[in-house]
Design a protein around this motif. Sequence first.
Motif, PDB file in Angstrom:
ATOM      1  N   ASP A 173       0.851  -1.186   0.000  1.00  0.00           N
ATOM      2  CA  ASP A 173       0.000   0.000   0.000  1.00  0.00           C
ATOM      3  C   ASP A 173       0.891   1.242   0.000  1.00  0.00           C
ATOM      4  N   ARG A 197       0.911   4.755   0.191  1.00  0.00           N
ATOM      5  CA  ARG A 197      -0.073   5.738   0.632  1.00  0.00           C
ATOM      6  C   ARG A 197       0.174   7.126   0.065  1.00  0.00           C
ATOM      7  N   SER A 216      -1.096   5.669  -5.054  1.00  0.00           N
ATOM      8  CA  SER A 216      -1.736   4.367  -5.259  1.00  0.00           C
ATOM      9  C   SER A 216      -1.693   3.907  -6.708  1.00  0.00           C
ATOM     10  N   ASP A 233       2.540   0.056  -5.474  1.00  0.00           N
ATOM     11  CA  ASP A 233       1.237  -0.270  -4.893  1.00  0.00           C
ATOM     12  C   ASP A 233       0.651  -1.462  -5.654  1.00  0.00           C
TER      13      ASP A 233
END
Length: 332
Positions: free
Chosen positions: A250, A252, A255, A260
């Motif tokens: 992930d 952040r 994305s 990701d």
Amino acid sequence: MTMLKRLTLTPLAFALAAAVSAQTLAESRHNGPTFSGNVTGGVLDVRDRDLDLWTFKAEAGLGGVYTVNDGLRIRYDLVADFANAINSVDEQTWTPGAHRQDDGEIYLRTARVLLMTDYGTFGLQPRVPSGFWGQIYRNVDVFEYNRFHGQTGQNAIFGQAEQASDVLSYGTPRFGGFQFIGAVLTTNAQNDQDFDVVTGRLVYDQGPLNFGLGHTQVRRPGIDNLHRTSFGFGYDFGMVQLGGVYEHNDDREDSSGAADFDAWGVNVSANLSDAWSVSIGYAENDRNLDLDNDVLVGIVRHHFNQDVYAFLEAGRYDNTDNNVAAGISVSF
């Protein structure tokens, strides 16, 4: 000193003080040093590349344990890997250590000191194979060349690295097969941030069942806030062993970037006899930017004894180069 540093180092100082209080270092007993290693060599054939004699692994090192008293043992390990210095590495191939060094350099794979106490194990590890990879992903990492981890060049399926550096770790004592391990990594000494990677995992290993769940937060150049969650499991039925792993990355901050993604893999291994074993594995990821990939790998091994075996391995990738590898592995 930051609050995080104090919280990290205070338990270490307390445990060592308690462990050493019974007797002095002068009375310690030394078991070692012991010397060991492995040489795995043969032939590698990568699509659109010339057939090449290849060193899949070439490690040699030493280690030992000082027993200070009943409450403290000090283990040390120093291991070098020569594969990168031997091979001719390019974008289609990879060798242990090649991700951070020039072709021809000897790679220091392990340099660590472990302080093993009644309160758990504290690790001071400037260079070490990733325990996170070794415990959570181990049931799919059973091949010689096609190993799936994040440092295998163009054929990397997972984001998790197999090699770590600048690691300060702590592992609890085992309770009923369970153990928790936490670590911080200082991989960049010039970014005004003491700890660039913070990671923790809970693992279970008892009888035929093993599994692990871990989480890692990574800050590195170009990625400011990457969170990786991984779950791996394995079960040994005797003749057949099953394993799998799932990884969620992930990013952040972005994305839609290549960092990701999700990845997973499964493997089945079988001991056909004392002399023959086979493994078949499948793994895939869904990377963005058309970087997704999947792989089917198989290997057959003929075991001459517990230290020597021959193998034939083949990997078929969807979007990167297929390969065939054959050779002999000797441990000592």
